[in-house]
Design a protein around this motif. Structure first.
Motif, PDB file in Angstrom:
ATOM      1  N   GLU A 274       0.831  -1.209   0.000  1.00  0.00           N
ATOM      2  CA  GLU A 274       0.000   0.000   0.000  1.00  0.00           C
ATOM      3  C   GLU A 274       0.864   1.257   0.000  1.00  0.00           C
ATOM      4  O   GLU A 274       0.594   2.221  -0.733  1.00  0.00           O
TER       5      GLU A 274
ATOM      6  N   LEU B  64       1.217   4.205  -2.809  1.00  0.00           N
ATOM      7  CA  LEU B  64       1.051   5.620  -2.495  1.00  0.00           C
ATOM      8  C   LEU B  64       2.315   6.398  -2.848  1.00  0.00           C
ATOM      9  O   LEU B  64       2.244   7.521  -3.373  1.00  0.00           O
TER      10      LEU B  64
ATOM     11  N   SER C 205       2.453   7.026  -6.543  1.00  0.00           N
ATOM     12  CA  SER C 205       1.524   8.116  -6.881  1.00  0.00           C
ATOM     13  C   SER C 205       2.136   9.463  -6.513  1.00  0.00           C
ATOM     14  O   SER C 205       2.077  10.425  -7.284  1.00  0.00           O
TER      15      SER C 205
ATOM     16  N   LYS D 186      -7.430  11.298  -3.090  1.00  0.00           N
ATOM     17  CA  LYS D 186      -6.408  10.255  -3.026  1.00  0.00           C
ATOM     18  C   LYS D 186      -5.896  10.061  -1.596  1.00  0.00           C
ATOM     19  O   LYS D 186      -5.604   8.938  -1.172  1.00  0.00           O
TER      20      LYS D 186
ATOM     21  N   ALA E  50      -6.290   6.616   0.486  1.00  0.00           N
ATOM     22  CA  ALA E  50      -5.104   5.911   0.979  1.00  0.00           C
ATOM     23  C   ALA E  50      -5.206   5.552   2.457  1.00  0.00           C
ATOM     24  O   ALA E  50      -4.261   5.001   3.028  1.00  0.00           O
TER      25      ALA E  50
ATOM     26  N   ARG F  47      -0.406   4.729   8.836  1.00  0.00           N
ATOM     27  CA  ARG F  47      -0.877   6.062   8.474  1.00  0.00           C
ATOM     28  C   ARG F  47       0.241   7.084   8.584  1.00  0.00           C
ATOM     29  O   ARG F  47       0.351   7.984   7.737  1.00  0.00           O
TER      30      ARG F  47
ATOM     31  N   GLY G 256       2.331   6.935   5.564  1.00  0.00           N
ATOM     32  CA  GLY G 256       1.599   7.490   4.439  1.00  0.00           C
ATOM     33  C   GLY G 256       1.455   9.005   4.527  1.00  0.00           C
ATOM     34  O   GLY G 256       1.566   9.712   3.519  1.00  0.00           O
TER      35      GLY G 256
ATOM     36  N   TRP H 146       2.649  11.684   1.862  1.00  0.00           N
ATOM     37  CA  TRP H 146       1.679  12.549   1.207  1.00  0.00           C
ATOM     38  C   TRP H 146       1.997  14.025   1.415  1.00  0.00           C
ATOM     39  O   TRP H 146       1.691  14.858   0.553  1.00  0.00           O
TER      40      TRP H 146
END
Length: 549
Positions: free
Chosen positions: A46, A50, A53, A98, A102, A117, A120, A124
């Motif tokens: 995952e 991410l 992306s 997005k 995610a 998280r 991520g 992000w």
């Protein structure tokens, strides 16, 4: 067509088409260290998705568009009706969607959710930090709402959803929801006990109308907001009460939520921050009257940790851009990355970035653990980390931009956006003094917090004499707490540095830990970046920080 003199040479290619997560060795190592091995394959997949992306040229273009076309306030429709809406560029909605998809608001309902998280969120942030505000507020609202099981049952499934539903509708009609926050008032700032917004009870138990003004309201197009207000019969010694304000009422009508203006901010320009007026605004009490600060304390801790993660993400992206530029740019007969002084600067930046990432993920792991000891560690480590990591972000990003020379001062490079963003997390959720004083408060009121901290750093004792000396020095400072408020910043800094040093000594490559302890704990470094003790290890540190697989 270009003139014959306009052949482009010696310019680095754009840093695109790469895995922001997979090429961040410090972050990958932290996730592998803190996550249950049974979850690693799923979580790693995952996060790499991410990361790919985040490193794509398309998303970088969306980030540029979201900043070039900032949100616009519309107070009235064409007929003169009050609507109080904020229009965003479509790129903002794509990015925010997005982020929600995610799972960046779903930590509370997933195994190992906080570590996953956190990684991520750190990734992000490197795309567009503005979207991280509503993601953070929504994530952090969950523990506050759990003070009222009925409210939590109603809202939590929507707040932890991976579906981005941007339409303004009653919450029961939505597949996903976002939350904002309105605590600050113009006369009080961080002193929320000075808040003047008044809550008047209605006939239905637990419901009120609010009257007042909020100086900062985060994410004003959200579906609900946690706000602080004083109840009409609150005793003078009591504090404010926490309330949930829905944007749309159950019958589909708009709750009075008057957006007076959007803030014209230095950075974070893609995200809307507003002044809002409550005038007969319906609200539901969350927790006990006069105990609003206690109700939202877990929310504050979550958003403060997100400030640490956000700063760590900005630092990582700045370092990645600097190393990438210097790897491709030649000057004075060779690549910049091979020049001893530039290598020293890059290595110093990389050490700072890895220290921030390692500390942030350790705190996320403590949230997942949830034991009494880990909660005690968070009580003192979160404000110390929030103080120090966010303070280090701005000088690091500015130095990284300087590595690009004049190119780093040009908007097209993306570095000015990072520079404008870099001071923000230090201000949000309590500026530096608030964090430092919170460390002092934990020392005075919660001895278990200091014990948990000393156990954590004690696990590395004996591995590095400079770390041992720093621990001893910290204990000496703690032996005398006279005039401690005036020394609060120094204490917070030392708490963070010693904890970072202990974690790096235990878990980072030896060259990274040695450089950190020498320069941050042993006094063998200067105030500016690029003053590490020279040696062959610097090349290995820079190579570790390079954004390449």
């Amino acid at each position: 067509m270009a003139g014959r003199t306009h052949t482009v040479t010696n310019q680095p290619p754009p840093l695109t088409g790469y895995d922001v997560y997979g090429t961040d060795r410090a972050l990958v190592a932290a996730v592998e260290r803190h996550l249950d091995p049974e979850l690693l394959d799923e979580a790693g997949g995952e996060l790499s998705a991410l990361g790919r992306s985040a490193g794509a040229a398309q998303l970088q273009e969306w980030a540029e568009q979201a900043n070039a076309y900032p949100p616009r306030l519309r107070t009235h429709d064409r007929y003169g009706r009050r609507i109080d809406e904020v229009d965003f560029h479509p790129a903002w909605h794509r990015l925010l969607g997005k982020g929600v998809g995610a799972g960046l608001t779903a930590a509370w309902v997933r195994p190992g959710g906080h570590v996953r998280r956190a990684a991520g969120f750190l990734v992000w942030t490197q795309v567009e930090a503005g979207t991280c505000c509503p993601l953070s507020m929504t994530h952090a609202a969950v523990p506050a709402l759990r003070a009222d099981p009925e409210l939590a049952a109603e809202w939590e499934p929507r707040l932890t959803s991976v579906i981005y539903d941007r339409e303004l509708r009653p919450a029961p009609l939505k597949a996903g929801a976002l939350f904002g926050m309105g605590m600050t008032e113009k006369q009080g700032g961080s002193d929320v006990r000075a808040n003047a917004t008044v809550a008047t009870p209605l006939a239905e138990a637990g419901t009120y109308t609010l009257t007042g003004h909020k100086w900062f309201c985060s994410a004003p197009m959200s579906d609900g907001f946690l706000v602080l207000a004083r109840t009409a019969d609150t005793a003078e010694d009591d504090g404010p009460t926490c309330f949930l304000v829905p944007r749309v009422l159950a019958d589909g009508s708009r709750n009075p939520f008057l957006l007076q203006r959007l803030k014209d901010k230095l950075g974070n320009r893609s995200n809307a921050s507003a002044e809002v007026e409550f005038d007969g605004t319906w609200a539901r009490r969350v927790g006990a009257e006069g105990r609003g600060v206690r109700t939202i304390i877990d929310m504050v801790a979550a958003t403060r940790l997100d400030c640490v993660l956000g700063s760590a993400g900005l630092m990582r992206q700045a370092v990645a851009q600097a190393v990438h530029h210097c790897t491709h740019r030649a000057a004075f007969g060779g690549k910049l990355v091979d020049k001893p002084l530039m290598r020293n600067v890059l290595a110093d930046l990389a050490v700072e970035s890895e220290a921030a990432t390692t500390l942030a993920l350790r705190l996320a792991a403590a949230c997942d653990d949830g034991s009494e000891r880990e909660r005690a560690l968070l009580r003192i480590a979160v404000p110390a980390a929030k103080y120090w990591v966010t303070k280090r972000c701005a000088p690091l990003v500015v130095e990284a931009a300087e590595c690009l020379g004049g190119n780093g001062y040009v908007e097209e490079s993306g570095m000015p956006r990072l520079v404008r963003e870099s001071p923000l997390n230090s201000v949000w959720e309590g500026a530096g003094n608030i964090q430092a004083l919170d460390v002092v408060r934990a020392l005075r009121r919660e001895p278990a917090a200091l014990n948990a901290y000393l156990q954590e750093v004690g696990a590395a004792r004996g591995a590095d004499h400079r770390l041992d000396g720093a621990i001893k020095g910290l204990l000496t400072e703690l032996a005398d707490l006279s005039e401690v408020e005036a020394r609060a910043r120094r204490l917070a800094e030392r708490f963070a540095l010693v904890l970072q040093g202990a974690l790096l000594v235990r878990f980072a490559p030896p060259e990274v830990a040695d450089a950190f302890c020498a320069s941050r704990l042993g006094g063998d470094g200067g105030a500016a970046f690029g003053t590490l003790p020279p040696g062959p290890a610097l090349a290995a540190i820079v190579e570790r920080a390079a954004p390449y697989a």
